[in-house]
Design a protein around this motif. Sequence first.
Motif, PDB file in Angstrom:
ATOM      1  N   UNK A 255      -8.590  12.141   6.740  1.00 42.06           N
ATOM      2  CA  UNK A 255      -8.207  11.945   5.463  1.00 42.06           C
ATOM      3  C   UNK A 255      -7.447  10.500   5.104  1.00 42.06           C
ATOM      4  N   UNK A 256      -6.395  10.384   5.939  1.00 43.37           N
ATOM      5  CA  UNK A 256      -5.559   9.097   5.880  1.00 43.37           C
ATOM      6  C   UNK A 256      -6.270   8.029   6.676  1.00 43.37           C
ATOM      7  N   UNK A 257      -7.249   8.054   7.163  1.00 45.31           N
ATOM      8  CA  UNK A 257      -8.242   6.857   7.611  1.00 45.31           C
ATOM      9  C   UNK A 257      -7.202   6.233   8.377  1.00 45.31           C
ATOM     10  N   UNK A 258      -6.677   7.031   9.523  1.00 36.40           N
ATOM     11  CA  UNK A 258      -5.719   6.187  10.492  1.00 36.40           C
ATOM     12  C   UNK A 258      -6.462   5.430  11.657  1.00 36.40           C
TER      13      UNK A 258
ATOM     14  N   UNK B 272      -8.848   5.660  -2.164  1.00 36.33           N
ATOM     15  CA  UNK B 272      -9.669   5.511  -3.225  1.00 36.33           C
ATOM     16  C   UNK B 272      -9.002   5.053  -4.395  1.00 36.33           C
ATOM     17  N   UNK B 273      -7.814   5.649  -4.753  1.00 36.33           N
ATOM     18  CA  UNK B 273      -7.114   5.016  -5.877  1.00 36.33           C
ATOM     19  C   UNK B 273      -6.406   4.063  -5.671  1.00 36.33           C
ATOM     20  N   UNK B 274      -6.085   3.555  -4.405  1.00 30.74           N
ATOM     21  CA  UNK B 274      -5.496   2.150  -3.971  1.00 30.74           C
ATOM     22  C   UNK B 274      -6.365   1.348  -4.361  1.00 30.74           C
ATOM     23  N   UNK B 275      -7.866   1.345  -3.884  1.00 30.59           N
ATOM     24  CA  UNK B 275      -8.801   0.303  -4.136  1.00 30.59           C
ATOM     25  C   UNK B 275      -9.138   0.172  -5.564  1.00 30.59           C
ATOM     26  N   UNK B 276      -9.265   1.418  -6.451  1.00 33.73           N
ATOM     27  CA  UNK B 276      -9.396   1.401  -7.786  1.00 33.73           C
ATOM     28  C   UNK B 276      -8.092   0.415  -8.638  1.00 33.73           C
ATOM     29  N   UNK B 277      -7.003   0.826  -7.937  1.00 33.74           N
ATOM     30  CA  UNK B 277      -5.725   0.024  -8.672  1.00 33.74           C
ATOM     31  C   UNK B 277      -5.953  -1.364  -8.567  1.00 33.74           C
ATOM     32  N   UNK B 278      -6.426  -1.844  -7.381  1.00 35.73           N
ATOM     33  CA  UNK B 278      -6.651  -3.247  -7.238  1.00 35.73           C
ATOM     34  C   UNK B 278      -7.749  -3.870  -7.984  1.00 35.73           C
TER      35      UNK B 278
ATOM     36  N   UNK C 259      -1.111   1.212   4.408  1.00 39.77           N
ATOM     37  CA  UNK C 259      -0.795   2.824   4.393  1.00 39.77           C
ATOM     38  C   UNK C 259      -2.029   3.424   5.103  1.00 39.77           C
ATOM     39  N   UNK C 260      -3.241   2.723   4.969  1.00 38.97           N
ATOM     40  CA  UNK C 260      -4.574   3.233   5.383  1.00 38.97           C
ATOM     41  C   UNK C 260      -5.077   2.286   6.513  1.00 38.97           C
ATOM     42  N   UNK C 261      -4.377   2.311   7.712  1.00 35.06           N
ATOM     43  CA  UNK C 261      -4.855   1.379   8.580  1.00 35.06           C
ATOM     44  C   UNK C 261      -6.267   1.411   9.398  1.00 35.06           C
ATOM     45  N   UNK C 262      -6.704   2.422   9.091  1.00 40.38           N
ATOM     46  CA  UNK C 262      -8.298   2.481   9.696  1.00 40.38           C
ATOM     47  C   UNK C 262      -9.360   1.974   8.816  1.00 40.38           C
ATOM     48  N   UNK C 263      -9.050   1.820   7.698  1.00 44.53           N
ATOM     49  CA  UNK C 263     -10.048   1.000   6.810  1.00 44.53           C
ATOM     50  C   UNK C 263      -9.931  -0.451   6.857  1.00 44.53           C
ATOM     51  N   UNK C 264     -11.410  -0.889   6.894  1.00 46.99           N
ATOM     52  CA  UNK C 264     -11.533  -2.433   6.718  1.00 46.99           C
ATOM     53  C   UNK C 264     -11.738  -2.791   5.545  1.00 46.99           C
ATOM     54  N   UNK C 265     -11.738  -1.832   4.467  1.00 46.91           N
ATOM     55  CA  UNK C 265     -12.268  -2.535   3.096  1.00 46.91           C
ATOM     56  C   UNK C 265     -10.857  -3.182   2.191  1.00 46.91           C
ATOM     57  N   UNK C 266      -9.712  -2.992   2.700  1.00 47.46           N
ATOM     58  CA  UNK C 266      -8.607  -3.638   1.911  1.00 47.46           C
ATOM     59  C   UNK C 266      -8.733  -5.112   2.408  1.00 47.46           C
ATOM     60  N   UNK C 267      -8.868  -5.427   3.590  1.00 49.53           N
ATOM     61  CA  UNK C 267      -8.789  -6.852   3.802  1.00 49.53           C
ATOM     62  C   UNK C 267     -10.096  -7.392   3.452  1.00 49.53           C
TER      63      UNK C 267
ATOM     64  N   UNK D 163      -1.733  -7.661  -3.718  1.00 54.46           N
ATOM     65  CA  UNK D 163      -0.690  -7.098  -3.522  1.00 54.46           C
ATOM     66  C   UNK D 163      -1.143  -5.711  -3.486  1.00 54.46           C
ATOM     67  N   UNK D 164      -2.069  -5.142  -4.163  1.00 57.19           N
ATOM     68  CA  UNK D 164      -2.369  -3.748  -4.157  1.00 57.19           C
ATOM     69  C   UNK D 164      -3.263  -3.564  -2.937  1.00 57.19           C
ATOM     70  N   UNK D 165      -4.367  -4.516  -2.527  1.00 54.81           N
ATOM     71  CA  UNK D 165      -4.860  -4.339  -1.392  1.00 54.81           C
ATOM     72  C   UNK D 165      -4.159  -4.402  -0.256  1.00 54.81           C
ATOM     73  N   UNK D 166      -3.116  -5.147   0.010  1.00 55.45           N
ATOM     74  CA  UNK D 166      -2.327  -5.066   0.982  1.00 55.45           C
ATOM     75  C   UNK D 166      -1.540  -4.063   1.223  1.00 55.45           C
ATOM     76  N   UNK D 167      -0.954  -3.442   0.251  1.00 51.97           N
ATOM     77  CA  UNK D 167      -0.340  -1.934   0.250  1.00 51.97           C
ATOM     78  C   UNK D 167      -1.374  -0.959   0.884  1.00 51.97           C
ATOM     79  N   UNK D 168      -2.398  -0.980   0.314  1.00 52.90           N
ATOM     80  CA  UNK D 168      -3.618  -0.190   0.926  1.00 52.90           C
ATOM     81  C   UNK D 168      -3.856  -0.241   2.355  1.00 52.90           C
ATOM     82  N   UNK D 169      -3.794  -1.426   2.758  1.00 52.27           N
ATOM     83  CA  UNK D 169      -4.287  -1.719   4.056  1.00 52.27           C
ATOM     84  C   UNK D 169      -2.987  -1.268   5.142  1.00 52.27           C
TER      85      UNK D 169
END
Length: 745
Positions: A299-302, A465-471, A493-501, A485-491
Motif C-alpha cells: 500500500x505504501x509502495x516501500x 495517487x493524490x500526491x501525484x495528482x497534486x503535482x 514518502x513513497x520510496x518504492x515508486x519510480x514515478x515521482x522521479x 516540490x510535490x513530486x519530491x515530497x512524494x518520492x
Amino acid sequence: MQPRSRSHGSPLRGGDSFELSSPTSRIAASSPDGEGNLSFLREISASPIARHHNNSGMHTILSDPPEDSPIRLNSFTARARHDLSLLTDGQSSFTNLTNRLASPVRMPRGLLQEVSYRADYSCEDRLRIIRHDAAQQHLNKAATFFAEKLTAISDDTNDVYFLAQAYYQSQEYERALDLLNKKKTLNKSVQCRYLAGLCAIGLENWHDALDYLGPDNPFADKNAHLLMYDDSRRGNRVVTDITKLDGASDGLIKLESMMCYARGNAYLQLKDIDKAKSCFKEALRVDVKCYDALDALIQYNMLEEKIEWEFIMTLPYDEHCGSDSDLFRSLYMLQLKRYSHTADIQLAQKKAEEDHCLKKSLDVMHSTARTLLAECKYEECLDICQEIRKQDALYTKSIPTYITCLYELKMKDELYTLAQELVDRLNGKAVTWHAVGMYYLYIKKYAEARRYFSQATSIDQYFEDSWLGYGHTFAAEKDHDPAISAYITCSKLIPGSHLPYMYIGVQYMEQNMLDAGYEYLKRSAGKCNSDPFLLNEIAVYHYQTKQYPLALENLRNALKLAKDRQSPRSNLWEKLWANFGHVYRRMRKYDRALKCFRLALDKNPQNSDVHGAIGLIYHIQGRLGKALIEYNKALRDPKSDNTIRELIEKALQSNPSAPIMNIEEPDNIFSLRNGTDILENYVNEELAALESETANIADRLEEQPSSHSALSNNDLEGESILQYDEGDLSPKEDPRPKLSSKDWL
C-alpha cells in the motif's frame, strides 16, 4: 507527540491517519503463583513464536501453554475439539473450556449455554463464559461489565487482560492503558505489552507505542540463553527464557510477527520510512501469514520492483504455511507491481482462480483489474471494477483503479456520480477526496483539484495517487517549481515508486534543464527499468541532446516492452511512433520517418505535431503542395503557434506558381488499408533492428559533422528552413500527457 484534535464538525469524520483493527484474541501465557522470583517471570513472559519447528518436545506460549495459565492461546485446533468433546462427557476441566471459547471458530451457543450452568462450575467460571460470549457477540458494554466484576473478584492477569481488551474494543484507549499499568501486567505478559502498544497507537502516541513494543524486536536473538528486555522509561523489565520459545507452530499468526507489524506502524507515523519498512519485512519473515505487514509494504509502495519481487519470492512459505504454501505464494504474488514478471503473475492468477477456486475473491478480481490497467485496457478493466462494486461497493482497494478507468475513458458524469457517492458514504477516507480531485482535474479546475488532493494527503500522507495528482495540477499550469516540490515530497514518502522521479525529470526538461532532468530520469530507471513510458522519456532527452542513436535504442527498448504489455488503445503508441518519426527525420531517413508518422496518425489523426513534421519532410524534399496540405492540417489545432505559419510562407515564397493543392499521387503509406498488417510488420522490423543496427548507426553518425541538424543547406533550393526544424515540431506530449493510467497505479 500530542494526539491531534478534530472538531466534531470536521468533514473528515472518523478519518484517523492510522487505525489498527482490534487485537487478536491470541494471548500469551501467564501463571502468577505468588512467587515473585525470576523463574516465575520466565514462565509467564515467553516469546510467542516457535523458533525450531523440529524440536517437538518444547512448546511455545502460543502453541501449548500450561493448563493453569490464566492467559492462554485460543485455538480451535484438533486439540481444542478433543477438549470440547471431553467437556460434553463431563471429563474436561473448566480451564480447557475457557481457553477455547475465544476461538475464531465459535462454540455453538447451545453447547455454551449447557456448559454455562453446570453445577460444578463456580460463579467466576460462569461469568467468564458470559464475558467471552458477550465479546464474541460484539456486546462491548456487557463484556466490559462482566470483565470488571471478574477483575474485582480474582484480580488475575487473565481477567485484567480481557477487561483491558474490552476497553480497547470500545476505543477507550486511555482507560485500557491505565488499567494495564495499575495492575502491573506489563512485566508479566508479552500479550499485555502488545495490547498496551496498540492502545498507544490508538491515542497516536507513537513514541509511547515504541516504548511498550520495543524499538526493535526483543525476540530476534535466537542464540542467547536469556533475553532481557528493559523498558527504561517506566522501570519495567521483562525477562524471557529463550528455551521456552522453541516449539512447533500450531498454524496461527505469531505474536512476535504482530508486534513487529505494530512497531512498523508506529515508525511509519513518525515518518521513519526505513525502520517501518524493516519492521514490516521482519514481520513477514517471522510469520508469512501476517498479511497486514505485506499490505503495508504494498500500500505504501516501500520496496522497489526488483527488491519487492526477490523479498516476496524468498519468504519461508513451506515452513510457515505447510500444505497451503502454494496458496499463500500465489496470493502474495498478485499484490506485486506489474512492470515485469508478468508471466509469473499471470500463472499465479490462474492458480488462484482455478486451483484454489478464488475466481470470485475481491482481491483476485482486483489483481485482474490491475493487470488490465497496466496494459491500458480501460474498457475491460472498467468491467472488472464494476463487477467488484456489485459485490462490495465499499471495497476501497479497487476504487483508485475504477477512478482511473473513468478518467481515461472520459466518463465525466460517472466520475462525478462516484465522487458524490464516496463523499456521502466514505467521507473520512483519502480515496474519497482523491476521486473529487480527479473530477476537478478532468474539468481543468486545477485550484479546486489541488484543494481536494491536499485533503486526501492530509488523511493519508502516504497516498501516492493524490500526491501525484497534486503535482499534476501545477504541471498542467506550467508551474514547474511547485510541481517538482510535490513530486519530491512524494518520492520521500513513497520510496518504492519510480514515478515521482520520472515526473521531476520531465519538469526539468520542460524548463530546458536537460542535465538535471536526465539525472532524475536515471534515478527513476534505477528503481524500475521496465516501464516503457519511462524509456520514452529517456529517449526524448537523448533526442533533445542530439544523441539520436541512443534515442533510437531507448525507443526500441520501449517498443519491445510495450508490444506484449500495452493494449493497442494505449496512448503510449502515439507517442512512441511520433518520436520514432522525429528521430528518423533527424537521421535523414525520411521514408522510415513517414512510416512512423503514419502509424502515429492512425492513433490520433488530429496530431498537429505529426502533421507539421510530415509537412517539413515534404518541404525538404521539394514536394511543396503536399507540405502545404500537412501544414494546413497542423493549423487546425488552435494551440499551433506561428512556426507553422512561417513555414507556409516559406513554401509559398519558394515556388509561388506551383499548384499548391494538387496531390494527384497520394502516398500509399498513408492509406488506411491493411493498417494492422503495416503496424505488425513495422513493429517486428524495429525489434529486429534493435540489436543489429544500433551500434552501426552510432559508428556511421560519428563520421558526420556535429551540427544542430543532420541536414545541409544543399538539401533545399533557396533560403534554408532549418531554423524551423525544432520548436513545437520536436517530440512532445499530448495535451494531457501526465494523466495516463501510469499516474494512478
